[in-house]
Design a protein around this motif. Structure first.
Motif, mmCIF file in Angstrom:
data_model
loop_
_atom_site.group_PDB
_atom_site.id
_atom_site.type_symbol
_atom_site.label_atom_id
_atom_site.label_comp_id
_atom_site.label_asym_id
_atom_site.label_seq_id
_atom_site.Cartn_x
_atom_site.Cartn_y
_atom_site.Cartn_z
ATOM 1 N N ALA A 364 -112.496 67.135 -4.809
ATOM 2 C CA ALA A 364 -113.126 66.976 -3.493
ATOM 3 C C ALA A 364 -114.259 67.969 -3.292
ATOM 4 O O ALA A 364 -115.190 67.707 -2.536
ATOM 5 C CB ALA A 364 -112.081 67.153 -2.391
ATOM 6 N N LEU A 373 -121.049 61.473 -14.023
ATOM 7 C CA LEU A 373 -120.233 60.491 -14.757
ATOM 8 C C LEU A 373 -120.209 59.137 -14.061
ATOM 9 O O LEU A 373 -120.323 59.058 -12.852
ATOM 10 C CB LEU A 373 -118.786 60.993 -14.852
ATOM 11 C CG LEU A 373 -118.554 62.355 -15.499
ATOM 12 C CD1 LEU A 373 -117.111 62.802 -15.267
ATOM 13 C CD2 LEU A 373 -118.848 62.293 -16.989
ATOM 14 N N PRO A 404 -111.848 68.488 -15.957
ATOM 15 C CA PRO A 404 -110.874 67.413 -15.699
ATOM 16 C C PRO A 404 -111.048 66.784 -14.318
ATOM 17 O O PRO A 404 -110.968 65.559 -14.176
ATOM 18 C CB PRO A 404 -109.530 68.136 -15.824
ATOM 19 C CG PRO A 404 -109.798 69.286 -16.723
ATOM 20 C CD PRO A 404 -111.203 69.718 -16.436
ATOM 21 N N ILE A 407 -113.729 64.066 -14.266
ATOM 22 C CA ILE A 407 -113.339 62.755 -14.790
ATOM 23 C C ILE A 407 -112.385 62.069 -13.820
ATOM 24 O O ILE A 407 -112.497 60.865 -13.564
ATOM 25 C CB ILE A 407 -112.711 62.906 -16.185
ATOM 26 C CG1 ILE A 407 -113.742 63.510 -17.153
ATOM 27 C CG2 ILE A 407 -112.216 61.566 -16.709
ATOM 28 C CD1 ILE A 407 -113.233 63.703 -18.564
ATOM 29 N N ARG A 409 -112.250 62.357 -10.619
ATOM 30 C CA ARG A 409 -113.029 61.801 -9.508
ATOM 31 C C ARG A 409 -113.815 60.564 -9.940
ATOM 32 O O ARG A 409 -113.910 59.585 -9.198
ATOM 33 C CB ARG A 409 -113.990 62.865 -8.951
ATOM 34 C CG ARG A 409 -114.743 62.349 -7.746
ATOM 35 C CD ARG A 409 -115.612 63.421 -7.076
ATOM 36 N NE ARG A 409 -116.377 62.788 -6.024
ATOM 37 C CZ ARG A 409 -116.452 63.234 -4.777
ATOM 38 N NH1 ARG A 409 -115.845 64.341 -4.426
ATOM 39 N NH2 ARG A 409 -117.152 62.580 -3.877
ATOM 40 N N LEU A 447 -109.062 61.849 -0.125
ATOM 41 C CA LEU A 447 -110.333 61.806 -0.860
ATOM 42 C C LEU A 447 -110.611 60.384 -1.336
ATOM 43 O O LEU A 447 -111.718 59.863 -1.197
ATOM 44 C CB LEU A 447 -110.285 62.769 -2.049
ATOM 45 C CG LEU A 447 -111.492 62.695 -2.996
ATOM 46 C CD1 LEU A 447 -112.779 63.109 -2.301
ATOM 47 C CD2 LEU A 447 -111.255 63.556 -4.240
ATOM 48 N N HIS B 347 -110.071 70.958 -22.171
ATOM 49 C CA HIS B 347 -110.242 70.272 -20.885
ATOM 50 C C HIS B 347 -109.587 68.899 -20.801
ATOM 51 O O HIS B 347 -109.571 68.303 -19.725
ATOM 52 C CB HIS B 347 -111.738 70.110 -20.578
ATOM 53 C CG HIS B 347 -112.443 71.394 -20.339
ATOM 54 N ND1 HIS B 347 -112.165 72.197 -19.264
ATOM 55 C CD2 HIS B 347 -113.396 72.044 -21.043
ATOM 56 C CE1 HIS B 347 -112.941 73.274 -19.304
ATOM 57 N NE2 HIS B 347 -113.689 73.201 -20.384
ATOM 58 N N ALA B 348 -109.087 68.372 -21.899
ATOM 59 C CA ALA B 348 -108.631 66.977 -21.837
ATOM 60 C C ALA B 348 -107.325 66.726 -22.585
ATOM 61 O O ALA B 348 -106.905 65.580 -22.681
ATOM 62 C CB ALA B 348 -109.728 66.053 -22.379
ATOM 63 N N LEU B 537 -128.014 59.647 -14.907
ATOM 64 C CA LEU B 537 -126.852 60.417 -14.446
ATOM 65 C C LEU B 537 -127.145 61.911 -14.512
ATOM 66 O O LEU B 537 -126.703 62.676 -13.657
ATOM 67 C CB LEU B 537 -125.623 60.084 -15.292
ATOM 68 C CG LEU B 537 -124.980 58.721 -15.028
ATOM 69 C CD1 LEU B 537 -123.859 58.470 -16.029
ATOM 70 C CD2 LEU B 537 -124.439 58.643 -13.601
ATOM 71 N N LEU B 556 -119.328 70.151 0.232
ATOM 72 C CA LEU B 556 -117.925 69.762 0.218
ATOM 73 C C LEU B 556 -117.752 68.385 0.844
ATOM 74 O O LEU B 556 -118.409 68.033 1.814
ATOM 75 C CB LEU B 556 -117.082 70.784 0.971
ATOM 76 C CG LEU B 556 -117.046 72.157 0.316
ATOM 77 C CD1 LEU B 556 -116.122 73.076 1.076
ATOM 78 C CD2 LEU B 556 -116.601 72.047 -1.136
ATOM 79 N N GLU B 557 -116.851 67.645 0.250
ATOM 80 C CA GLU B 557 -116.520 66.309 0.753
ATOM 81 C C GLU B 557 -115.665 66.513 2.001
ATOM 82 O O GLU B 557 -114.547 67.022 1.902
ATOM 83 C CB GLU B 557 -115.728 65.602 -0.347
ATOM 84 C CG GLU B 557 -115.477 64.150 -0.134
ATOM 85 C CD GLU B 557 -116.672 63.331 -0.585
ATOM 86 O OE1 GLU B 557 -116.864 62.255 -0.044
ATOM 87 O OE2 GLU B 557 -117.407 63.793 -1.485
ATOM 88 N N VAL B 559 -113.167 65.484 3.990
ATOM 89 C CA VAL B 559 -112.160 64.429 4.048
ATOM 90 C C VAL B 559 -111.407 64.525 5.371
ATOM 91 O O VAL B 559 -111.248 65.601 5.930
ATOM 92 C CB VAL B 559 -111.191 64.497 2.852
ATOM 93 C CG1 VAL B 559 -111.927 64.162 1.570
ATOM 94 C CG2 VAL B 559 -110.538 65.837 2.735
#
Lengths: 560, 560
Positions: A364, A373, A404, A407, A409, A447, B347-348, B537, B556-557, B559
């Motif tokens: 968020a 992305l 992470p 991705i 989001r 979100l 990260h994944a 992108l 910031l989103e 929400v």
């Protein structure tokens, strides 16, 4: 649960038959207050590898045991009554909804063929669950022939009949186990079968008959068409046909046996069967045209009423009265939504941030587009608009700085873009979509909800019940019991929605337009023939896995 | 370390100047035995945010402190001698290799301008490290003008001069700090500068002059071209020009001061400077045409000699004698390889399988194609063949059944496909690539090596030294000291390679052909204008991040 039980109040029971369990909900007629609920898990769950008797099933099969459905009546309904603390004598009706197309062969009195002793070891005698996907070749033939003959109904299904539906499943039974096919005097949706069990009366509801049974303008596909598919298939409609009921109609009254199972009074109204997604519209006060209900869980189902008939390429179907009488009910769907997010948390999130809550919080805190992305949300294929389950997921834009939560989001957003594709297809075909009502488990993710409002540029209303389908079924029960003259009025009195909880932010919506344009270009490139790499990768994968099964000693990479 | 020090043996020292540290290696002349090594970390490392004095640097800057290089001579060389236990008097030569293009402005006697007190707070007075990327606009102008004027040298660089190279960096100095530019009497590669420090003699080596300095057929870009770029830039070549030495030549002899720093005898041979990747070819016995050396670490550099001159679209460059005298040396590269695998692990990869070892083991147990995935290996952009660092990573084919080891393997494979693209570009242009020698840290991953053999359909040889660049520099030192008549003979005597450790398996190679065809189609679609989504992108990302920095309260989103 809301409300207080008062003297003179009347109640209805809604029962929602899901994939793994059934839920009963006791609801007050006057205001829809939910007074008590209970869940019963199916003993045999989804039967996908072997029958209870041990017979092994091929890949892509999914069966169920009809006795599990009766057990829901025996256990969940009494438990919900008990939890509600209401006098069962004050219950005036019962309504049900079911997964669909979940369908079974029975004899003339409704006995499932899998309960006929000599057929119990025959896989085709059992209930085929909605996600039984082994009839794809049959569906392919139905579609090819329908287009070849320009059948008038094919456009009502976005141009494609699903492998999940009645005709594909029925044709598979005929061709793989003709004896079971011929023994089956009836071939019936589980929604209608459980109503038959409750009321002793065989009926068919317009919703499953229309969306899953290709009943359009009062006609099933012609015997001529069916015979062209297979000379033995010309009689299939005689197994499907039955007294057709509009939604909210009374199918009959509760039998003594069903009263004994449920603890409800004999003789109360039993409503016509319904589908879990469609019945939610009533619970969400969303039966008027232009208000699209999205039931968002592992997958998403979209239903919306329209005043006019339109053919929408790639939708699941349009049915007259399919959501509520007097309107054309449209259905579309996304075959993977919450299960994609679940896949990410389980398989692609590193230690320390491997929960939806953590990922959502981190995701968020970034402006739209900052992750760089775009993803295609096809981990489980694409139901609408492309109707192709061999499509697969894609992400583009990763760098060494991608985190992470970025991705995660992008995956949330990709499903919102998928919903926007569906909305735009409806709107372009003349079916208005003015706002959305969201139901289902994903409504908890704020979100995600805000992203859907921003991406679709539409206000989001949120259903105010955690048991949308069961509440919807209870509303239908109230109509069937004569408590309300129509589903519309029952929905107004008993349904619940929080209006405009999320509104699109103009700046974010503008930013999302740019990302959506990228999504759309990728969608068409990978989904409409620009590059069929996904289909080829699927074929390569299947061949590699099959050859590994055939010669396991060759499968391992012999590294030096 | 191999071998035993014997009476009468002679030794050479190779010093490899990397990005974060310098390594010295003591090697026996007769057989290349590595007798002792030591590393010295640079005190200031990579200076990317602020000068030691506090002056803040803009984004994409990367500087170094030249005193750190001298410290390698003071500390690593004596420590390596001590570890080797050889008599310093028996050392006959020293050779070095360096990152490139790493370049600095000096005055006429070689004093770095950042060591001139009144210039110490001027960022442009410091060493610009190879990965200083702030000169991209200058490189863009150089490329545009070169194509507009059809400059003969542009084809020798695959059609594009890099922002990392001398002319782009020099033009940036001129335009952003003209005073430093005019004070700079010399503009010199660190490789040549450290040789100057060792020998007291300014020289230029053909390798950096060719690959990083646009010296072709004895000519730098014309004053006319440079003046057209900027009227003040016409004199740039006078700052670059100097006595040009072939590789393996003796640049001079060790000064008394450098002897004091290193503990080596004054007067021994100092070899001409070299580049870390190119010098490895000698250590890998790979100086004959047709044997491509891939130095695989966080990124991969490919060097191969060819008998003839060819222009290869997308390669980094071709230089006469750029790897060894008498052949055309070709260079190409992949800007992200090991760092992509590292990104994935960090990260994944979920808890429990977040190590290269575990993922590799799991990834190995599957037939080619069974994961159903293809990736584009552009997490760090694409150096060859597309020469575009705004490209980014992509994965296609994910389903709910995709496991972490599947994606990990797809990433390994994607870098092998990237190498095959480069090999095919060379071969199509007439530059033979018969087999590969792999050097660098990734040689430890056997699955990765086997994938490279299968994907490229070529045998893989593995360098037998863990210190390829330092060994290569020591070999050059032996040639400069007159111990061998040529690099070829020194390489034969002192280099080490395990031959054909990995051979392509015909079945797997065939299976990879199908996946490579998909890679190639995606490569061209996303990298050659079919869909510039990656570039858009990137632009969206950069704008979003910049606006968030400018107005953080909007980032910031919000929400509900």
């Amino acid at each position: 649960m809301n409300g207080v039980d008062g003297a003179g109040d009347r109640y209805v029971v809604g029962v929602d038959f899901g994939t793994l369990s059934g839920r009963a909900l006791v609801v007050r007629v006057g205001d829809g207050a939910e007074l008590g609920t209970a869940v019963h898990e199916y003993g045999d769950g989804v039967i996908s590898s072997a029958l209870p008797g041990g017979q092994v099933l091929p890949p892509d099969w999914a069966l169920q045991n009809p006795e599990d459905y009766r057990d829901v009546l025996r256990h969940a309904v009494p438990a919900a009554l008990s939890a509600a603390g209401v006098d069962p004598a004050a219950v005036v009706g019962i309504g049900i909804d079911f997964t669909a197309c979940t369908v079974l062969p029975t004899d003339a009195d409704g006995t499932p063929l899998c309960e006929v002793p000599e057929l119990r070891d025959r896989p085709h005698a059992w209930v085929k669950l909605w996600k039984h996907h082994a009839a794809q070749p049959h569906a392919d033939r139905i579609n090819a022939l329908a287009h070849e003959r320009a059948e008038p109904w094919i456009g009502r299904y976005g141009g494609k009949i699903s492998a999940e539906w009645q005709f594909a499943k029925g044709l598979q039974v005929l061709e793989e186990d003709p004896e079971v096919y011929h023994r089956a005097e009836r071939f019936i949706e589980a929604a209608d079968w459980i109503v038959w069990q409750l009321s002793g009366t065989e009926t068919r509801n317009v919703c499953t008959a229309g969306y899953k049974g290709i009943l359009q303008d009062g006609q099933y596909p012609s015997a001529d068409f069916l015979t062209a598919l297979n000379p033995g298939f010309g009689d299939f409609v005689t197994k499907l046909d039955g007294p057709l009921l509009p939604l909210g109609a009374r199918a009959g009254t509760l039998t003594a046996q069903a009263a004994a199972w449920t603890g409800l009074p004999e003789g109360i109204a039993v409503a016509a069967g319904n589908v879990d997604a469609h019945v939610t519209a009533a619970a969400a006060q969303a039966v008027e045209p232009g208000r699209l209900v999205a039931i968002m869980g592992t997958s998403t189902c979209h239903v919306v009423n329209g005043a006019e008939l339109a053919e929408v390429a790639g939708m699941c179907g349009v049915v007259d009265g399919g959501i509520s009488p007097g309107a054309w009910g449209y259905e579309a769907g996304q075959s993977g939504v919450g299960d994609i997010f679940g896949w990410f948390v389980k398989h692609a999130a590193p230690a320390g941030i491997d929960s939806h809550e953590q990922l959502t919080e981190l995701a968020a805190s970034q402006p739209v587009g900052a992750h760089g992305l775009v993803a295609l949300d096809w981990w489980s294929g694409n139901r609408s608009l492309l109707v192709n389950h061999d499509l697969s997921g894609m992400i583009v834009g990763m760098t060494l700085a991608t985190r992470p939560q970025d991705i995660y989001r992008a995956l949330l957003e990709s499903t919102a873009f998928g919903t926007r594709m569906i909305i735009e297809a409806f709107v372009e075909a003349g079916v208005a979509v003015n706002d959305l009502v969201i139901a289902g488990g994903l409504t908890n993710n704020k979100l995600l909800m805000q992203i859907y409002a921003d991406v679709t540029r539409r206000p989001l209303n949120i259903i105010a019940s955690a048991q949308g389908p069961a509440l919807g079924s209870a509303i239908h029960a109230a109509v069937a019991a004569g408590e309300f003259p129509s589903i519309h009025e029952a929905s107004q009195a008993m349904g619940r929605v929080h209006e405009a909880v999320y509104r699109p932010d103009p700046d974010r919506a503008r930013a999302y337009d740019a990302l959506y344009a990228e999504y759309r270009a990728l969608h068409d490139h990978f989904g409409r023939g620009g590059n069929d790499v996904m289909l080829r990768l699927r074929a390569i994968r299947n061949a590699a896995v099959e050859s590994a099964v055939a010669t396991p000693e060759l499968a391992l990479e012999p590294v030096a």
